[in-house]
Design an enzyme around this catalytic site. Sequence first.
Site, PDB file in Angstrom:
ATOM      1  N   ASP A 175      -1.386  -9.653 -40.252  1.00 21.10           N
ATOM      2  CA  ASP A 175      -1.156  -8.432 -41.062  1.00 21.10           C
ATOM      3  C   ASP A 175      -0.737  -7.449 -39.901  1.00 21.10           C
ATOM      4  O   ASP A 175      -0.875  -7.269 -38.902  1.00 21.10           O
ATOM      5  CB  ASP A 175      -2.459  -8.136 -41.370  1.00 21.10           C
ATOM      6  N   HIS A 188      10.447   2.747 -47.549  1.00 16.31           N
ATOM      7  CA  HIS A 188      10.742   1.276 -47.986  1.00 16.31           C
ATOM      8  C   HIS A 188      11.547   0.366 -47.093  1.00 16.31           C
ATOM      9  O   HIS A 188      11.489  -0.754 -46.912  1.00 16.31           O
ATOM     10  CB  HIS A 188      10.777   0.853 -49.438  1.00 16.31           C
ATOM     11  N   ASP A 192      10.832  -2.600 -44.972  1.00 18.99           N
ATOM     12  CA  ASP A 192      11.726  -3.925 -45.031  1.00 18.99           C
ATOM     13  C   ASP A 192      12.194  -4.473 -43.817  1.00 18.99           C
ATOM     14  O   ASP A 192      11.904  -5.525 -43.202  1.00 18.99           O
ATOM     15  CB  ASP A 192      12.671  -4.014 -45.991  1.00 18.99           C
ATOM     16  N   GLU A 219       2.899  -7.558 -46.398  1.00 21.09           N
ATOM     17  CA  GLU A 219       2.866  -7.592 -44.832  1.00 21.09           C
ATOM     18  C   GLU A 219       2.263  -8.640 -44.204  1.00 21.09           C
ATOM     19  O   GLU A 219       1.763  -8.438 -42.906  1.00 21.09           O
ATOM     20  CB  GLU A 219       2.390  -6.106 -44.501  1.00 21.09           C
TER      21      GLU A 219
END
Length: 315
Positions: A175, A188, A192, A219
């Site tokens: 994670d 964002h 990405d 994630e």
Amino acid sequence: MNRIKQDFSILIVDDDKTNRRILKELVEDEARVLLAKNGIQAIEKATEFLPDLIILDVVMPDMDGFKVIETLKNKRETQHIPIIFITGNTSIEAEEKGLRLGAVDYISKPFHAGIVQARVHTQLQSSAQRKMLDELAHHDSLTGIPNRRHFDEVIEREWRNCMQAQQAITIAVVDVDYFKNFNDTYGHLAGDKTLRAVAQVLKSQMIKPRDFVARLGGEEFVVVLPETDSHRAESVLHKCINAVRELDISHSASNCESCVTISVGCYSIFPDSNSKPLDALEIADKCLYLAKDSGRNRIHSQQSNQAPAANLHLV
């Protein structure tokens, strides 16, 4: 045509050496060519090399083409390979039998060069389309690595393999730390980009041919290390943690480091008939939360049963 030749292979199966040579000369501009002179060789080479197309003679000693196609269609790894029958028998019954067994086409003897080449080309084009669709279905569009669907297939296969070989398998859930904070701070698009970078770093640390990494979603990533005990797994996963940190992606909203980091939950087990891969994934996920509770940017690992008495060595 050169692109196809680079990407595809054809297995030609015929007990007649002259026929093998003729067919090879007719199709070698389309793809790499493998040769087999009987049914046993055909099954062995098809299983080992997984060609994109098989051109299979019907009439052969010991094992005819019908038996070969039955065997290949009953094997999981070869059942998808398209097969063109070649035969001098032009009876409707023989053609119907071959098609019912799964053949995609027929080529009659004596060979007509243009027909052979056209039918082979058509099947390779279909294979190219199938490969493209398979790629789309099994890979994550954002990161370019395998997706959850692909992971589900791989873990089932590797679980069986390790159980049969009495070897350990390690599953790890990864994670990205404080990723929501990262998106809120940097946007964002930056998020990405970071996920793509982390995915490629994890992939680069998969050393053994069967080591596998996929994106679970959001994630989260998952790592599968077949025939790997907890000791080696921790070594691989520590390298993953260090490699992500070495990306040095600024993360001012993280509460553990000034750069992007990952946390890892790791579970190692010798699979048996009483264990299931999804249960192992759930344990690895719980280990991930323990790693997070301990401060993140670290591994929390757990291992299950000991090695079977008959096979204590690990790869």
